[in-house]
Design a protein around this motif. Structure first.
Motif, PDB file in Angstrom:
ATOM      1  N   TYR A 157       0.763  -1.505   0.086  1.00 14.51           N
ATOM      2  CA  TYR A 157       0.135   0.355  -0.093  1.00 14.51           C
ATOM      3  C   TYR A 157       0.841   1.080   0.057  1.00 14.51           C
ATOM      4  CZ  TYR A 157      -3.633  -2.731   1.278  1.00 14.51           C
ATOM      5  OH  TYR A 157      -4.921  -4.054   1.311  1.00 14.51           O
ATOM      6  N   ASP A 158       2.024   1.503   0.974  1.00 16.89           N
ATOM      7  CA  ASP A 158       2.172   2.459   0.899  1.00 16.89           C
ATOM      8  C   ASP A 158       3.321   3.020  -0.328  1.00 16.89           C
ATOM      9  OD1 ASP A 158       1.489   3.302   3.698  1.00 16.89           O
ATOM     10  OD2 ASP A 158       2.750   1.779   4.277  1.00 16.89           O
ATOM     11  N   ILE A 207       0.596   4.347  -2.847  1.00 13.03           N
ATOM     12  CA  ILE A 207       0.398   5.359  -2.619  1.00 13.03           C
ATOM     13  C   ILE A 207       1.396   6.558  -2.761  1.00 13.03           C
ATOM     14  CG2 ILE A 207      -0.042   7.360  -0.593  1.00 13.03           C
ATOM     15  CD1 ILE A 207      -1.473   4.614   1.144  1.00 13.03           C
ATOM     16  N   LEU A 226      -5.064  11.199  -2.791  1.00 15.48           N
ATOM     17  CA  LEU A 226      -5.518  10.144  -2.519  1.00 15.48           C
ATOM     18  C   LEU A 226      -6.536  10.667  -1.536  1.00 15.48           C
ATOM     19  CD1 LEU A 226      -4.676   7.166  -0.833  1.00 15.48           C
ATOM     20  CD2 LEU A 226      -3.275   8.968   1.280  1.00 15.48           C
ATOM     21  N   GLU A 234      -9.020   8.171  -0.211  1.00 21.95           N
ATOM     22  CA  GLU A 234      -9.407   7.358   0.862  1.00 21.95           C
ATOM     23  C   GLU A 234      -8.465   6.845   1.607  1.00 21.95           C
ATOM     24  OE1 GLU A 234     -12.790   5.002   2.751  1.00 21.95           O
ATOM     25  OE2 GLU A 234     -13.334   5.568   0.641  1.00 21.95           O
ATOM     26  N   ASP A 235      -8.083   6.269   2.547  1.00 16.54           N
ATOM     27  CA  ASP A 235      -6.950   5.097   2.974  1.00 16.54           C
ATOM     28  C   ASP A 235      -7.518   4.494   4.982  1.00 16.54           C
ATOM     29  OD1 ASP A 235      -4.803   3.439   4.499  1.00 16.54           O
ATOM     30  OD2 ASP A 235      -3.385   5.033   3.778  1.00 16.54           O
ATOM     31  N   THR A 236      -8.226   4.010   4.822  1.00 14.89           N
ATOM     32  CA  THR A 236      -9.699   3.585   5.659  1.00 14.89           C
ATOM     33  C   THR A 236      -8.825   1.928   5.826  1.00 14.89           C
ATOM     34  OG1 THR A 236     -10.837   4.932   5.269  1.00 14.89           O
ATOM     35  CG2 THR A 236     -11.295   2.893   6.783  1.00 14.89           C
ATOM     36  N   TYR A 237      -8.394   1.779   7.376  1.00 15.83           N
ATOM     37  CA  TYR A 237      -8.226   0.161   7.573  1.00 15.83           C
ATOM     38  C   TYR A 237      -9.517  -0.548   7.851  1.00 15.83           C
ATOM     39  CZ  TYR A 237      -6.472  -3.054   9.883  1.00 15.83           C
ATOM     40  OH  TYR A 237      -5.655  -5.047  10.363  1.00 15.83           O
ATOM     41  N   ARG A 296      -5.912  -2.645   3.705  1.00 14.09           N
ATOM     42  CA  ARG A 296      -6.965  -1.027   3.971  1.00 14.09           C
ATOM     43  C   ARG A 296      -7.937  -0.774   2.414  1.00 14.09           C
ATOM     44  NH1 ARG A 296      -0.765   1.109   4.291  1.00 14.09           N
ATOM     45  NH2 ARG A 296      -1.419   2.632   3.638  1.00 14.09           N
ATOM     46  N   TRP A 297      -8.567   0.010   2.764  1.00 19.02           N
ATOM     47  CA  TRP A 297      -9.318   0.465   1.346  1.00 19.02           C
ATOM     48  C   TRP A 297      -8.760   2.046   1.053  1.00 19.02           C
ATOM     49  CZ3 TRP A 297     -13.052  -1.480  -1.851  1.00 19.02           C
ATOM     50  CH2 TRP A 297     -14.054  -0.325  -2.729  1.00 19.02           C
ATOM     51  N   VAL A 298      -7.663   1.361   0.033  1.00 20.02           N
ATOM     52  CA  VAL A 298      -7.294   3.086  -1.149  1.00 20.02           C
ATOM     53  C   VAL A 298      -7.353   2.835  -1.990  1.00 20.02           C
ATOM     54  CG1 VAL A 298      -4.641   3.494  -1.335  1.00 20.02           C
ATOM     55  CG2 VAL A 298      -4.649   1.980   0.966  1.00 20.02           C
TER      56      VAL A 298
END
Length: 140
Positions: free
Chosen positions: A15-16, A19, A30, A32-35, A42-44
């Motif tokens: 993910y990171d 991103i 960006l 959204e970034d939700t665990y 994660r929802w990225v």
């Protein structure tokens, strides 16, 4: 009836790093970034600057079968198409940030286009469609 494609999932390794690539190299936003603890993922969601259309869901591979498709989601074909209002501005900035272009810029009947790789090797078209292109007409 009104429908639209909201997200396109892009399988990524991490993910990171994904991103960082999309926000720092391509200037995407960006969104959204939700665990999601129940699935330990994660929802990225990222989006090109100024875009109000389809977004990209950065989906980390969670199974060995999915890992095989990182960087090759379309079997080596161009997978995603990034349209811009200024091809040369964006092309030059992307080159200065180390983006690898595998096909040099070319004038086509529909506009200016070049092919680049994302951080995993997926192929993208960077293009500036001509004003009379059917997609551009729909956007007016």
């Amino acid at each position: 009836m009104i429908q639209s494609i909201v997200h396109i999932a892009l399988v990524v390794k991490d993910y990171d790093e994904a991103i960082a690539f999309y926000t720092e190299k391509l200037n995407f936003t960006l969104i959204e970034d939700t665990y999601q603890p129940e699935q330990d993922k994660r929802w990225v969601v990222v989006s090109p600057p100024g875009s109000v259309g389809t977004t990209i869901l950065l989906a980390r591979a969670s199974k060995p079968e999915q890992e095989l498709f990182i960087g090759n989601q379309s079997g080596g074909r161009v997978f995603l198409f990034l349209n811009t209002d200024d091809f040369w501005r964006d092309y030059n900035e992307m080159v200065s940030k180390g983006i690898e272009f595998v096909r040099e810029p070319k004038e086509q009947s529909y506009g200016t286009v070049a092919v680049f790789k994302d951080l995993y090797g997926n192929l993208w078209d960077l293009l500036e469609l001509k004003e009379d292109h059917p997609i551009m007409k729909r956007m007016k």
